[in-house]
Scaffold this active site. Structure first.
Site, short mmCIF file in Angstrom:
data_model
loop_
_atom_site.label_atom_id
_atom_site.label_comp_id
_atom_site.label_asym_id
_atom_site.label_seq_id
_atom_site.Cartn_x
_atom_site.Cartn_y
_atom_site.Cartn_z
N HIS A 1 -8.31 8.88 4.76
CA HIS A 1 -7.71 7.82 5.57
C HIS A 1 -7.95 8.15 7.04
CE1 HIS A 1 -4.95 7.42 1.93
NE2 HIS A 1 -5.51 6.24 2.05
N GLY A 2 -8.34 7.16 7.82
CA GLY A 2 -8.56 7.40 9.25
C GLY A 2 -10.02 7.67 9.51
N THR B 1 -7.93 1.51 9.23
CA THR B 1 -8.19 1.99 10.60
C THR B 1 -9.11 1.04 11.37
OG1 THR B 1 -7.91 4.24 9.82
CG2 THR B 1 -9.05 3.98 11.91
N SER C 1 -12.61 2.85 6.09
CA SER C 1 -13.03 2.80 7.50
C SER C 1 -13.94 3.97 7.83
CB SER C 1 -11.81 2.87 8.43
OG SER C 1 -10.99 1.76 8.23
N ASN D 1 -10.46 -0.27 0.47
CA ASN D 1 -9.40 -0.44 1.48
C ASN D 1 -9.91 -0.15 2.89
OD1 ASN D 1 -7.73 -0.75 -0.69
ND2 ASN D 1 -6.57 1.13 -0.39
N HIS E 1 -10.08 4.30 -1.35
CA HIS E 1 -9.25 4.39 -0.12
C HIS E 1 -10.13 4.97 0.99
CE1 HIS E 1 -5.00 3.63 -1.44
NE2 HIS E 1 -5.69 3.50 -2.55
N GLY E 2 -9.66 4.80 2.22
CA GLY E 2 -10.40 5.41 3.33
C GLY E 2 -11.74 4.75 3.58
N ASP F 1 0.84 -1.20 0.00
CA ASP F 1 0.00 0.00 0.00
C ASP F 1 0.88 1.27 0.00
OD1 ASP F 1 -2.51 1.19 0.12
OD2 ASP F 1 -2.66 1.09 2.31
P1 13P Z 1 -8.67 3.72 6.35
O1 13P Z 1 -7.58 3.75 7.36
O2 13P Z 1 -9.50 4.93 6.41
O3 13P Z 1 -9.45 2.47 6.40
O4 13P Z 1 -7.97 3.78 4.91
C1 13P Z 1 -7.36 2.64 4.42
C2 13P Z 1 -6.66 2.91 3.16
O5 13P Z 1 -7.17 3.54 2.25
C3 13P Z 1 -5.30 2.37 3.03
O6 13P Z 1 -4.68 2.76 1.85
#
Ligand code: 13P
Length: 276
Positions: free
Chosen positions: A170-171, A224, A201, A221, A198-199, A74
């Site tokens: 992300h996060g 988090t 979570s 993805n 992405h992101g 990643d």
């Molecule tokens: P999260 O941490 O928001 O789940 O994002 C994961 C991600 O996109 C890793 O590349």
């Protein structure tokens, strides 16, 4: 070699893991649902792991469990590490040159694509800038990819997966996520390259299901929430008095962490609505 992600492949969740036990918990959820899976390593995890041991474990355990598990690197910013991942058998890599001017991003991405193609490894790249939870909403919006850049990027690179900033972060999300869903359809009109979210979570099941309703979305993805499930497992084992009553028993804690990560993974995989 067969591309595990393509315009007509199934959709996947990709979970970031950092150790053999975290990988095992995710694979146990996948095998229970008879679902193939992607395990991702962040650069930090990749640099700390014994990658030879990790790769051997993941491949042999998934064989035992009769699922396909694909290993993905990643957000990698340097060619050296991409080289290492390819050499040690990772199935796909992400070159993240999204902080560079577009032409430089295109140049670096093609360098990786050439390297990867020789070993049949797939390549993901990013346009626009997917921000993190620490960023202000205005910065998240400023990072949203421009359609003309996406168009130029896909026409001038040889990638297998496209990540573009559409409003996810992300996060953890500050307030309600503001996703630019129409971009996913617009992207699908200009290319059939699989699109990566992405992101993942912190997005509700409704949002994740909506994203999965776009057939070009092939990978979501989740990082988090894997870490939060780990934390939750520790907290639950303490709440259940596993620590105090039976003395300090790492096995109780390990088992609770495993269950917590497995349950979170199962809940996400069920959204795929398929059994294989
Ligand atoms: P999260 O941490 O928001 O789940 O994002 C994961 C991600 O996109 C890793 O590349």
């Amino acid at each position: 070699m067969v591309k595990y992600i393509s315009s007509n492949s199934p959709q996947y969740f990709a979970f970031n893991v950092w150790s053999i036990p975290s990988a095992k918990a995710v694979m146990d959820a996948a095998s229970q649902l008879k679902c193939d899976i992607i395990l991702q390593t962040s650069m930090k995890a990749f640099q700390q792991l014994d990658i030879e041991e990790f790769h051997a474990y993941v491949k042999s355990y998934s064989q035992k469990k009769k699922i396909n598990t694909y290993l993905h690197l990643d957000h990698c910013r340097t060619l050296d590490w991409i080289h290492t991942a390819i050499e040690y058998g990772w199935d796909s890599v992400m070159i993240d040159a999204s902080d560079k001017p577009l032409d430089e991003n295109i140049r670096l991405t093609n360098e990786v694509a050439d390297l990867a193609a020789r070993k049949g490894v797939l390549v993901e790249a990013e346009v626009g800038q997917i921000r993190g939870q620490e960023d202000e909403i205005s910065s998240v919006e400023a990072g949203i990819a421009r359609m003309e850049d996406i168009d130029r990027f896909v026409k001038n690179t040889r990638i297998d997966m496209l990540a573009a900033a559409i409003g996810t972060v992300h996060g953890q999300y500050k307030g309600v996520p503001n996703l630019h869903y129409q971009m996913i359809s617009e992207i699908n009109e200009i290319t059939d390259i699989p699109f990566v979210i992405h992101g993942g979570s912190g997005l509700s099941d409704e949002i994740l299901s909506r994203l999965l309703s776009y057939r070009n979305v092939k990978k979501i993805n989740i990082s988090t929430e894997v870490k939060l499930a780990y934390k939750c497992g520790i907290e639950e084992s303490i709440c259940k008095n596993g620590v105090e009553k039976s003395g300090f028993d790492p096995l109780v804690i390990n088992s609770q962490i495993h269950t917590s990560i497995q349950n979170m993974t199962t809940n996400k995989l069920r959204l795929l609505g398929r059994t294989s």
